[in-house]
Design a protein around this motif. Structure first.
Motif, short mmCIF file in Angstrom:
data_model
loop_
_atom_site.label_atom_id
_atom_site.label_comp_id
_atom_site.label_asym_id
_atom_site.label_seq_id
_atom_site.Cartn_x
_atom_site.Cartn_y
_atom_site.Cartn_z
N ARG A 96 2.50 2.36 -3.32
CA ARG A 96 1.60 2.95 -4.31
C ARG A 96 1.63 4.47 -4.25
O ARG A 96 1.15 5.14 -5.15
N THR A 117 -6.30 1.95 5.68
CA THR A 117 -6.93 1.76 4.36
C THR A 117 -7.01 0.29 3.97
O THR A 117 -7.99 -0.16 3.38
N VAL A 118 -5.98 -0.49 4.32
CA VAL A 118 -5.96 -1.90 3.93
C VAL A 118 -6.18 -2.83 5.13
O VAL A 118 -5.93 -4.04 5.04
N ALA A 122 -2.47 4.87 5.87
CA ALA A 122 -2.28 3.83 4.86
C ALA A 122 -2.61 2.45 5.44
O ALA A 122 -3.23 1.61 4.77
N GLU A 175 0.83 -1.21 0.00
CA GLU A 175 0.00 0.00 0.00
C GLU A 175 0.87 1.26 0.00
O GLU A 175 0.58 2.22 -0.72
#
Length: 318
Positions: A239, A269-270, A266, A236
């Motif tokens: 990116r 987010t995942v 980050a 992630e």
């Protein structure tokens, strides 16, 4: 004060010291650093007249060492703690030195007590441990109550109490307005003792600045994160433009180009769980290794599987 100007020393085709200039000022502890073979020992020998420069000059308190009528009162030096007759007692060694300058027995007894040599003062120096030999060398350096002190690896072989004693001694002497030049490979101790650094590499000065400034120059904005889901978090983060990720050890990543809140965002987010997050602070050792990376003449081969120099776990000291 020690002032070197264009100091150069050649041995045949080998240039050990190459146009070195620096000033060691009173009132601060100046650390003298550099890889093996950088020219530190040769420079210190030239300061106290043991080696003659091929070119350039070096003075101590305004004059070359050899021109001082009472050099022990100007410069106290410890360049080799083994440079003592092994059959002579510590007290007799100091008495012999004292007589060259008209110093009395009282001064000898003072330095014996202040350096912790009292219980072994009558023993032959050849029977001393490495640490006690260092204490005798420091006693010799202090004997003339000098304005300038030059010490090469003074804490080598000392126990923790002795290391603390040397650190306190040198800081105290600098606080009195004396000039202190300290050479050591122990970066952790240098970080606690020195105010200013002169760094040599391949015979040349590669840094001459306050310690804090040298460390600050090497500081990078790095965040260290511990997570059991390093692969997902690294994917992630990569990116995002300008972000660098380095695996330090299992479950630990170093992230550059990204703030701590951005790393947390980050991870969220995942759905990555973050167990620990902290900025990585550059140590003197880190700064030194980066500074001298291209100046190391004798380089070791890394041990397979060993962490890279300067790396530490998230909870380690830096």
């Amino acid at each position: 004060m020690i002032q070197a100007a264009g100091l150069t020393k050649r041995y045949g085709e080998k240039t050990a010291v190459d146009d070195v200039s620096f000033t060691v000022r009173p009132g601060v502890v100046t650390g003298f650093l550099g890889p093996n073979g950088a020219g530190k020992s040769t420079t210190m020998r030239m300061i106290v007249g043991l080696d003659r420069p091929t070119a350039g000059t070096v003075t101590v308190n305004g004059a070359p060492y050899a021109r001082h009528r009472a050099p022990l009162g100007e410069v106290g030096s410890l360049l080799d703690a083994r440079a003592v007759h092994p059959g002579r007692s510590a007290r007799d060694h100091l008495l012999a030195q004292a007589r060259t300058h008209g110093l009395g027995r009282r001064r000898v007894e003072e330095v014996i007590e202040s350096t912790g040599l009292g219980p072994v003062a009558r023993r032959r120096a050849g029977t001393f441990s490495l640490g006690m030999g260092q204490r005798l060398g420091i006693a010799s350096a202090l004997l003339g109550d000098p304005r300038t002190l030059i010490l090469d690896e003074p804490v080598n072989g000392l126990d923790p109490e002795g290391v603390l004693w040397v650190r306190t001694l040198l800081r105290g002497l600098a606080a009195e307005g004396r000039t202190v030049l300290l050479s050591s490979h122990l970066m952790s101790e240098m970080a606690l003792t020195a105010d200013h650094l002169v760094v040599l590499g391949r015979g040349r000065v590669i840094a001459d600045a306050p310690l804090a400034e040298i460390v600050a120059r090497a500081q990078t904005a790095t965040v260290r994160v511990r997570t059991p889901m390093t692969a997902e978090l690294e994917r992630e983060l990569r990116r995002r433009p300008g972000v660098g990720v380095t695996s330090v050890e299992r479950d630990v990543l170093d992230v550059t180009g990204c703030t701590a809140p951005e790393v947390v965002a980050a991870a969220a987010t995942v759905g990555v769980a973050v167990h620990e997050l902290a900025p990585v602070r550059t140590s003197l050792e880190d700064a030194y290794l980066r500074l001298t990376a291209d100046a190391v003449e004798y380089r070791s081969t890394p041990v397979p599987g060993a962490p890279a120099p300067g790396r530490a776990s998230l909870g380690g000291s830096r």
